[in-house]
Each structure stands twice: as structure tokens, then as C-alpha cells.
Design an enzyme around this catalytic site. Structure first.
Site, mmCIF file in Angstrom:
data_model
loop_
_atom_site.group_PDB
_atom_site.id
_atom_site.type_symbol
_atom_site.label_atom_id
_atom_site.label_comp_id
_atom_site.label_asym_id
_atom_site.label_seq_id
_atom_site.Cartn_x
_atom_site.Cartn_y
_atom_site.Cartn_z
ATOM 1 N N ARG A 166 23.632 44.702 31.759
ATOM 2 C CA ARG A 166 22.825 45.488 30.802
ATOM 3 C C ARG A 166 23.455 45.475 29.405
ATOM 4 O O ARG A 166 23.488 46.510 28.713
ATOM 5 C CB ARG A 166 22.663 46.939 31.280
ATOM 6 C CG ARG A 166 22.116 47.107 32.667
ATOM 7 C CD ARG A 166 20.636 46.759 32.766
ATOM 8 N NE ARG A 166 20.106 47.199 34.038
ATOM 9 C CZ ARG A 166 20.073 46.431 35.133
ATOM 10 N NH1 ARG A 166 20.510 45.179 35.103
ATOM 11 N NH2 ARG A 166 19.575 46.911 36.263
ATOM 12 N N SER A 236 15.530 54.105 34.140
ATOM 13 C CA SER A 236 16.852 54.640 34.507
ATOM 14 C C SER A 236 17.500 55.220 33.262
ATOM 15 O O SER A 236 17.647 54.514 32.263
ATOM 16 C CB SER A 236 17.746 53.528 35.047
ATOM 17 O OG SER A 236 17.117 52.887 36.116
ATOM 18 N N GLU A 332 21.602 54.909 29.181
ATOM 19 C CA GLU A 332 21.150 53.538 28.922
ATOM 20 C C GLU A 332 20.270 53.448 27.666
ATOM 21 O O GLU A 332 20.452 52.541 26.865
ATOM 22 C CB GLU A 332 20.384 53.022 30.153
ATOM 23 C CG GLU A 332 20.000 51.561 30.027
ATOM 24 C CD GLU A 332 19.253 51.057 31.248
ATOM 25 O OE1 GLU A 332 19.906 50.821 32.270
ATOM 26 O OE2 GLU A 332 18.027 50.899 31.175
HETATM 27 P P1 FAD Z 1 12.533 49.491 22.761
HETATM 28 O O1 FAD Z 1 12.613 50.649 23.670
HETATM 29 O O2 FAD Z 1 11.448 49.501 21.734
HETATM 30 O O3 FAD Z 1 13.902 49.148 22.145
HETATM 31 C C1 FAD Z 1 15.079 49.170 22.912
HETATM 32 C C2 FAD Z 1 16.241 48.602 22.086
HETATM 33 O O4 FAD Z 1 15.973 47.225 21.815
HETATM 34 C C3 FAD Z 1 16.395 49.260 20.718
HETATM 35 O O5 FAD Z 1 17.776 49.260 20.394
HETATM 36 C C4 FAD Z 1 15.627 48.349 19.777
HETATM 37 O O6 FAD Z 1 16.070 48.381 18.440
HETATM 38 C C5 FAD Z 1 15.920 47.004 20.411
HETATM 39 N N1 FAD Z 1 14.851 46.037 20.142
HETATM 40 C C6 FAD Z 1 13.558 46.107 20.531
HETATM 41 N N2 FAD Z 1 12.885 45.025 20.114
HETATM 42 C C7 FAD Z 1 13.771 44.267 19.431
HETATM 43 C C8 FAD Z 1 13.685 43.037 18.728
HETATM 44 N N3 FAD Z 1 12.542 42.332 18.648
HETATM 45 N N4 FAD Z 1 14.799 42.563 18.114
HETATM 46 C C9 FAD Z 1 15.974 43.245 18.190
HETATM 47 N N5 FAD Z 1 16.122 44.405 18.824
HETATM 48 C C10 FAD Z 1 15.030 44.910 19.446
HETATM 49 N N6 FAD Z 1 15.131 48.007 32.090
HETATM 50 C C11 FAD Z 1 15.737 47.094 32.886
HETATM 51 O O7 FAD Z 1 16.677 46.395 32.458
HETATM 52 N N7 FAD Z 1 15.352 46.915 34.182
HETATM 53 C C12 FAD Z 1 14.336 47.615 34.732
HETATM 54 O O8 FAD Z 1 14.000 47.403 35.886
HETATM 55 C C13 FAD Z 1 13.680 48.593 33.924
HETATM 56 N N8 FAD Z 1 12.692 49.347 34.428
HETATM 57 C C14 FAD Z 1 12.091 50.295 33.656
HETATM 58 C C15 FAD Z 1 11.073 51.083 34.221
HETATM 59 C C16 FAD Z 1 10.445 52.049 33.460
HETATM 60 C C17 FAD Z 1 9.342 52.879 34.081
HETATM 61 C C18 FAD Z 1 10.810 52.235 32.099
HETATM 62 C C19 FAD Z 1 10.100 53.244 31.252
HETATM 63 C C20 FAD Z 1 11.830 51.468 31.542
HETATM 64 C C21 FAD Z 1 12.493 50.495 32.309
HETATM 65 N N9 FAD Z 1 13.514 49.698 31.787
HETATM 66 C C22 FAD Z 1 14.119 48.753 32.577
HETATM 67 C C23 FAD Z 1 13.988 49.893 30.415
HETATM 68 C C24 FAD Z 1 13.148 49.122 29.353
HETATM 69 O O9 FAD Z 1 11.843 48.880 29.830
HETATM 70 C C25 FAD Z 1 13.777 47.801 28.964
HETATM 71 O O10 FAD Z 1 15.068 47.995 28.435
HETATM 72 C C26 FAD Z 1 12.939 47.034 27.932
HETATM 73 O O11 FAD Z 1 13.490 45.772 27.684
HETATM 74 C C27 FAD Z 1 12.803 47.773 26.596
HETATM 75 O O12 FAD Z 1 11.810 47.098 25.848
HETATM 76 P P2 FAD Z 1 11.070 47.775 24.626
HETATM 77 O O13 FAD Z 1 10.247 46.729 23.969
HETATM 78 O O14 FAD Z 1 10.329 48.994 25.066
HETATM 79 O O15 FAD Z 1 12.291 48.156 23.705
HETATM 80 P P1 NAP Z 2 17.478 50.757 44.449
HETATM 81 O O1 NAP Z 2 16.905 49.484 44.935
HETATM 82 O O2 NAP Z 2 17.159 52.038 45.152
HETATM 83 O O3 NAP Z 2 19.054 50.625 44.336
HETATM 84 C C1 NAP Z 2 19.837 51.720 43.857
HETATM 85 C C2 NAP Z 2 20.969 51.148 43.049
HETATM 86 O O4 NAP Z 2 21.812 50.379 43.894
HETATM 87 C C3 NAP Z 2 20.451 50.261 41.955
HETATM 88 O O5 NAP Z 2 20.840 50.841 40.776
HETATM 89 C C4 NAP Z 2 21.085 48.904 42.198
HETATM 90 O O6 NAP Z 2 21.852 48.441 41.091
HETATM 91 C C5 NAP Z 2 22.038 49.102 43.361
HETATM 92 N N1 NAP Z 2 21.761 48.092 44.409
HETATM 93 C C6 NAP Z 2 20.855 48.176 45.423
HETATM 94 N N2 NAP Z 2 20.934 47.094 46.205
HETATM 95 C C7 NAP Z 2 21.875 46.294 45.671
HETATM 96 C C8 NAP Z 2 22.411 45.025 46.040
HETATM 97 N N3 NAP Z 2 21.956 44.355 47.110
HETATM 98 N N4 NAP Z 2 23.369 44.489 45.258
HETATM 99 C C9 NAP Z 2 23.809 45.141 44.165
HETATM 100 N N5 NAP Z 2 23.361 46.341 43.774
HETATM 101 C C10 NAP Z 2 22.401 46.929 44.517
HETATM 102 O O7 NAP Z 2 17.088 50.955 42.887
HETATM 103 P P2 NAP Z 2 15.711 51.355 42.217
HETATM 104 O O8 NAP Z 2 15.937 52.550 41.370
HETATM 105 O O9 NAP Z 2 14.592 51.377 43.208
HETATM 106 O O10 NAP Z 2 15.515 50.122 41.223
HETATM 107 C C11 NAP Z 2 15.283 48.832 41.736
HETATM 108 C C12 NAP Z 2 15.742 47.798 40.719
HETATM 109 O O11 NAP Z 2 15.003 47.975 39.489
HETATM 110 C C13 NAP Z 2 17.224 47.924 40.373
HETATM 111 O O12 NAP Z 2 17.758 46.638 40.184
HETATM 112 C C14 NAP Z 2 17.212 48.694 39.051
HETATM 113 O O13 NAP Z 2 18.286 48.331 38.201
HETATM 114 C C15 NAP Z 2 15.890 48.250 38.432
HETATM 115 N N6 NAP Z 2 15.366 49.339 37.589
HETATM 116 C C16 NAP Z 2 15.928 49.511 36.366
HETATM 117 C C17 NAP Z 2 15.463 50.508 35.529
HETATM 118 C C18 NAP Z 2 16.029 50.673 34.140
HETATM 119 O O14 NAP Z 2 15.464 51.405 33.352
HETATM 120 N N7 NAP Z 2 17.121 50.031 33.815
HETATM 121 C C19 NAP Z 2 14.432 51.346 35.944
HETATM 122 C C20 NAP Z 2 13.915 51.159 37.220
HETATM 123 C C21 NAP Z 2 14.379 50.145 38.039
HETATM 124 P P3 NAP Z 2 21.241 47.719 39.782
HETATM 125 O O15 NAP Z 2 20.549 48.808 39.027
HETATM 126 O O16 NAP Z 2 22.457 47.221 39.092
HETATM 127 O O17 NAP Z 2 20.325 46.637 40.225
#
Ligand code: FAD
Ligand code: NAP
Length: 337
Positions: A166, A236, A332
């Protein structure tokens, strides 16, 4: 310059946490050629300039200073096709999820586990989006960005992006680059990544393909995660902490049921599990800001409370987890003032 920034623009509908917020100045960028002039406009006024995508990883203050650039650059072009690879150039304002759907339909594979992540293509490299054992770094070829400091275009190879868990150079040097396009390199040969529990059942499915995995990921996510359109959230809210082996061993003495995943850089704890153990799942403050009942890691904001209430709840969760596990959870989403 063909676009003029507008003053006092309401961002309440431009962030998935739905916090009430107003940008001092805002411009929508559809043509990357306008960017150098926008950067000069902001620097002439001594203003910071920041890129806004879908607002799904942000906590916005009630007043957001400087110039907010809403990145809305479109475009989806296949730039090169080798026998086993597909390379795509994508405008930074494209929807990430729709891109996954479209490229999988075109026979690409390698990004199917990243379906249904909200936000834009341009934000995907910033935190090296990841889910279900796959991260953007696995399929990224190159990033095109404008360097605000040096006022020039830059191209970042995968190595130059300095991707981590991340993390990336774009996050480390926050707000220095505005990403205008992302090139992905996908495989035509499908190699399933099914290590995460909910996906393991697919391993026995005959003729499994990338479309099947994508559909499974979508169904799992829809059943577990709140849709921001119905229940405001930013996914998250905390990163999973990565701790040393010594810390892990010390914690294990008190918590023998500790959930931990071994990583190259240390031992990853599931932040959601830590919060759950503190009894905070489904709990909330007086404004309704709290931990989602089905996944404690997701902070929800049903009543569209202000950023201050989000930060209060963040501190409450951090304190509870630190007291019980001596681990500091790091948020995050980025916080904008
Ligand atoms: P923004 O929220 O608009 O911006 C986030 C950051 O990126 C800010 O610092 C902004 O300045 C920068 N940014 C945005 N666009 C640009 C650009 N063009 N150039 C430079 N900087 C930029 N994240 C995960 O990694 N994995 C997941 O599974 C995941 N699941 C999610 C589920 C839900 C329901 C929600 C609400 C969020 C989730 N996220 C997840 C977090 C988020 O969706 C991601 O981080 C996504 O990439 C953010 O995109 P955005 O366009 O909304 O960025
Ligand atoms: P999950 O599958 O219930 O797992 C819980 C946590 O355990 C996750 O954070 C995941 O880490 C870790 N995990 C589970 N299985 C794993 C494996 N086999 N090896 C390594 N790590 C493992 O999680 P969930 O909330 O339902 O989300 C599912 C996936 O979507 C995850 O990868 C999560 O990161 C992603 N997600 C991200 C966001 C966001 O905003 N960043 C939001 C929703 C979902 P990791 O998170 O490192 O994968």
C-alpha cells in the site's frame, strides 16, 4: 489555459465518506495539456495543488485549502499486443472497476482480483491498490505524471514507482506528482491467484477463467463491504500493521489466537481482527461514526458527520488497540486540510 479554477466548490458529494467539505479552489482536468498552466496558476498565488480522483481514500476537512484538481482524463487504448501480453494506456480519470471489467472482457488477466475497488485509474498507483493477494504492481507497466516541483512530464517504470505494501513513490512524495495516464501490461494466459480463503473454493471449478474470478470477487465484496452510495465509508480505514518477529513472539504470549500472515518485510497482523478483539465492531460515537458491523476495519459515516468526528473515532480505535496490543494503527486514507 482553457479551464478556469472555480472558488468555493462543494466537495461533499466528491468523497465517499460524505464529509461536508468545500474546496477553496477547484478545477476539473479533462485534457492533460492544461496541467502546466494550472500548476503555474497555483504557484503564482502560493497555493498547494492536489489531485482528486473518486475521493474514496480521503478524509476532507470542512475547508480544503489551495487548488484541488479533479482528474477527469478519459481514454482506454490498446498500445501494443505481443503474442502473450496486452498493453493498455488508460486515462487517469477512468473508473478503476470499469477498467477491470473492460480489460477482462478483452481477454486480459492479472487484474481480476482487483475488481470493485472504487476510485480512479490515476489513484491506483498512489497506494499500489491491493486485494486478495494481488496488487497493482503485478500488472503495471508505466505511469505518466506531471512533476509539480520541476514543472515537467515524467515517466515511471514499475521499478521507479518504488511500490511497497500500500505504498509508492507517489505516496512518499505526497502531492508532488499528478498522474495523467497509467499503462498496464496484462497476460493472455490466465494464472489464477486463489490463496485468499473465500477464493479457494474456485480451485476445483472446471475451465476456470479470469471472468469467473472477477465475478467471485465482486460477489464476495458486495456481501462483505458497505456500498459507499448507501453507507458512506472509505474502505479499510487502517493499514494492516507489519511487525517484527520479536514483537510477534511477545504478543503471542498474551494472545495465542493472534491472526498473522508472514510477509517478506515482517509479520502482518489483520487490523480488522485487532479492532474486533477490542469489542469495537458495530460500535459508534454520538454522531454515528463507527466500525462497520460486518468488518470492523471499515469506518462508516451514516449521518455524514464532519472530519473532526471521523478523527475522534480514529483516535478512539487507535487508543483501544494500542492499549490491548501495543500496536499503533496507521490510517490508510489521506487527510486534507
Ligand atoms: P482519492 O481518494 O481521490 O485520492 C487518494 C489519494 O490519491 C490522494 O492522496 C490523492 O491526491 C491521490 N490521487 C488521486 N488521483 C491522483 C492522480 N491522478 N495523480 C496523483 N495523485 C492522485 N483500496 C485498496 O487498495 N484495496 C481495496 O480493496 C480497496 N477497497 C475499497 C473499498 C471501498 C468500499 C472503499 C470506499 C475504498 C477502498 N479502497 C481500497 C481504497 C480506495 O478505493 C483506493 O485507494 C483508490 O485507489 C482511491 O482512488 P480515488 O480515485 O478515489 O482516490
Ligand atoms: P479478509 O479476506 O477477511 O482478510 C482479513 C485480512 O487478512 C486482510 O486484511 C488480508 O490482508 C489478510 N489476509 C487474509 N488472507 C490472507 C492470505 N491468504 N495471505 C495474506 N494475507 C491475508 O479481508 P477483507 O476485509 O474481506 O478484504 C478482502 C481483500 O480486499 C483484502 O485483500 C483487503 O486488503 C482488500 N480490501 C481493501 C480495502 C481498502 O480500503 N484498502 C477495503 C476492502 C477490502 P490484506 O489486506 O493485506 O490483503
Amino acid at each position: 489555459m482553457t479551464i478556469d479554477p472555480l472558488p468555493q466548490v462543494d466537495l461533499s458529494a466528491a468523497n465517499t465518506l460524505a464529509v461536508p467539505s468545500t474546496a477553496a479552489w477547484c478545477a476539473e482536468l479533462t485534457d492533460p495539456r492544461d496541467l502546466p498552466a494550472l500548476v503555474r496558476w497555483a504557484s503564482a498565488r502560493g497555493m498547494a495543488i492536489r489531485a482528486l480522483g473518486g475521493g474514496s481514500n480521503l478524509v476532507l476537512n470542512e475547508q480544503v485549502s489551495g487548488l484541488t484538481v479533479k482528474v477527469a482524463i478519459r481514454g482506454k487504448t490498446r498500445v501494443e499486443t505481443e503474442s502473450d501480453r496486452q498493453r493498455w494506456r488508460l486515462g487517469a480519470g477512468e473508473s478503476w472497476h470499469q477498467t477491470v471489467v473492460d480489460l477482462v472482457a478483452q481477454g486480459g488477466s492479472g487484474i481480476e482480483n482487483l475488481a470493485l475497488i472504487p476510485g480512479t485509474v490515476g489513484a491506483a498507483p498512489v497506494q499500489n491498490i491491493g486485494a486478495y493477494g494481488v496488487e497493482l504492481a503485478d500488472c503495471l507497466y508505466r505511469v505518466e505524471a506531471y512533476d509539480i516541483l520541476e514543472e515537467r512530464w515524467r515517466y515511471f517504470t514499475r521499478e521507479a514507482c518504488q511500490f511497497g505494501y500500500r505504498d509508492s513513490v507517489f505516496k512518499q512524495l505526497e502531492n508532488r506528482f499528478i498522474i495523467t495516464a497509467v499503462e498496464l501490461e496484462l497476460s493472455r494466459t490466465f494464472v489464477p491467484k486463489l490463496s485468499y480463503g473465500p477464493l479457494q473454493a474456485l480451485a476445483t471449478k472446471p475451465d476456470l477463467n479470469a471472468q469467473d474470478v472477477m465475478e467471485a470477487v465482486i460477489a464476495i465484496r458486495q456481501s462483505r463491504l458497505p456500498d459507499p452510495n448507501h453507507l458512506p465509508n472509505a474502505g479499510s480505514f487502517f493499514k494492516n500493521p507489519v511487525i517484527s518477529f520479536e514483537q510477534y513472539e511477545a504478543l503471542l504470549v498474551q494472545h495465542d489466537d493472534l491472526v498473522v500472515y508472514e510477509q517478506p518485510e515482517g509479520w502482518k497482523l489483520a487490523a480488522g481482527w485487532l479492532i474486533d478483539q477490542c469489542g469495537l465492531r458495530g460500535r459508534h460515537n454520538d454522531d454515528g461514526v463507527g466500525c462497520y458491523e460486518r468488518q470492523a476495519l471499515v469506518l462508516v459515516n451514516p449521518n455524514r458527520a464532519a472530519a473532526s468526528s471521523i478523527l475522534d473515532w480514529q483516535a478512539h480505535v487507535q487508543d483501544a488497540v494500542f492499549e490491548r496490543f501495543q500496536v499503533l494503527l496507521e490510517p490508510e486514507p489521506r487527510f486534507w486540510t
